[in-house]
Design a protein around this motif. Structure first.
Motif, mmCIF file in Angstrom:
data_model
loop_
_atom_site.group_PDB
_atom_site.id
_atom_site.type_symbol
_atom_site.label_atom_id
_atom_site.label_comp_id
_atom_site.label_asym_id
_atom_site.label_seq_id
_atom_site.Cartn_x
_atom_site.Cartn_y
_atom_site.Cartn_z
ATOM 1 N N ALA A 248 0.851 -1.187 0.000
ATOM 2 C CA ALA A 248 0.000 0.000 0.000
ATOM 3 C C ALA A 248 0.885 1.235 0.000
ATOM 4 C CB ALA A 248 -0.926 -0.023 1.217
ATOM 5 N N VAL A 249 0.294 2.380 0.287
ATOM 6 C CA VAL A 249 1.045 3.618 0.483
ATOM 7 C C VAL A 249 0.711 4.133 1.872
ATOM 8 C CG1 VAL A 249 1.150 4.204 -1.970
ATOM 9 C CG2 VAL A 249 -0.791 4.991 -0.602
ATOM 10 N N VAL A 250 1.511 5.081 2.356
ATOM 11 C CA VAL A 250 1.393 5.469 3.765
ATOM 12 C C VAL A 250 0.071 6.167 4.074
ATOM 13 C CG1 VAL A 250 3.877 5.593 4.191
ATOM 14 C CG2 VAL A 250 2.671 7.602 3.292
ATOM 15 N N ASP A 251 -0.614 6.690 3.061
ATOM 16 C CA ASP A 251 -1.915 7.325 3.298
ATOM 17 C C ASP A 251 -3.074 6.349 3.239
ATOM 18 O OD1 ASP A 251 -0.883 9.813 3.693
ATOM 19 O OD2 ASP A 251 -1.369 10.597 1.717
ATOM 20 N N PHE A 252 -2.799 5.077 3.043
ATOM 21 C CA PHE A 252 -3.872 4.099 2.938
ATOM 22 C C PHE A 252 -4.717 4.137 4.212
ATOM 23 C CE2 PHE A 252 -5.607 -0.279 2.811
ATOM 24 C CZ PHE A 252 -6.084 -0.296 1.509
#
Length: 322
Positions: A248-252
């Motif tokens: 994922a990405v850190v803003d998920f």
């Protein structure tokens, strides 16, 4: 019979047919009588028939003129209805795919709505730039966000884009996973794991491809296809069943029964761009581009940290957008 008739010619015909007098018809249309006569002659040439019988004393309709009259009235009424429908109307709504709720793309949209409060920007959430790009080119969608380098070159050639952000990548882990207690997860710690990255989803091959490049040579496998989980509860259920970490990405957004941990050593980046069809002109798109540029500048979204991981094709496309 011509494929297209200039509506001006039909208006000239309708005025003369109503007035049965060229001088009165010209005054009604605010044109010179000579110009009106020229338009009637042109219409007769295009239709291949005479529409009026002219004498020094009167003007009458020919049988073909009588036959044309109701058709001309119908066509002109449709033109007038079309003009009325759009008179004073603002631009149509702009449909934007934000991929997932709670991400930085929603912030771009929120700022764009502030910039053009009288313009309707509609959001939807269906992840995958490959799928979105096909819909953009088909005219069913106006804009989306994602990894441009993962698109087919023939598709990419018909799109325009603007860099928005280098998103730091992360891994979603079951909350009882051995790595869940760490603040960050080193890529080397995932060696031997199979990590889900959308394999089998026809809308997201650009994401699966980025994962495969990241995992190559590190002993990490791309997990096989799994059921698509839409919504938090379905995500929790599928994760509890498969026990598979998810890239994922850190803003998920936070998910029940799972933790999100940034990846480090190196810090992998996911290049995010705003994408639209070449030639699209819309005040909502202008606002999106302005909003993305504002946020990127203010929050340093396009900074690349030292030692970061990013494939060169991605870096090249983010440096030189279409």
């Amino acid at each position: 019979m011509p494929h297209d008739l200039d509506p001006r010619l039909l208006r000239a015909f309708a005025a003369v047919a109503d007035e049965l007098h060229f001088t009165r018809a010209a005054a009604r249309l605010y044109v010179a009588q000579q110009a009106l006569s020229r338009d009637i002659r042109r219409l007769e040439r295009e239709l291949g028939t005479e529409l009026f019988v002219r004498t020094t004393r009167q003007v009458t309709l020919t049988p073909d003129g009588e036959r044309l009259r109701p058709y001309a009235q119908t066509v002109l009424a449709a033109y007038d209805e079309l003009a009325a429908a759009f008179a004073g109307a603002g631009p149509r709504p702009l449909l934007v795919d934000l991929n997932s709720p709670g991400m930085c793309t929603a912030r771009v949209l929120d700022r764009a709505r502030e910039l053009v409060p009288d313009c309707e920007l509609m959001a939807r959430f269906e992840s995958g730039l490959t799928g979105a790009a096909a819909e953009i080119l088909a005219g069913r969608l106006d804009a989306s966000f994602g990894r441009v380098a993962g698109l087919d070159p023939a598709v990419r050639a018909r799109l325009a884009w603007q860099p928005v952000r280098y998103e730091r990548m992360a891994v979603v882990l079951p909350d009882d996973h051995p790595l869940a207690g760490r603040d960050t997860v080193e890529l080397a710690a995932l060696a031997g794991e199979a990590v889900y990255a959308g394999a089998g989803n026809p809308r997201t091959p650009e994401w699966t491809g980025l994962a495969a490049e990241l995992f190559a040579g590190r002993g990490i496998r791309v997990a096989p296809p799994a059921p698509l989980a839409v919504g938090k509860e379905e995500f929790r259920r599928v994760m509890a069943k498969t026990r598979t970490p998810v890239l994922a990405v850190v803003d998920f957004p936070a998910m029940p029964g799972a933790v999100l941990r940034p990846l480090v050593d190196p810090v992998p980046l996911s290049p995010l761009a705003l994408v639209w069809r070449k030639g699209l002109k819309h005040p909502g798109l202008d606002a999106l581009r302005t909003a993305a540029a504002e946020l990127a500048a203010r929050e340093n979204w396009l900074a690349v940290p030292d030692g970061a991981w990013l494939p060169e094709p991605d870096a090249a496309l983010m440096r030189g957008p279409a």
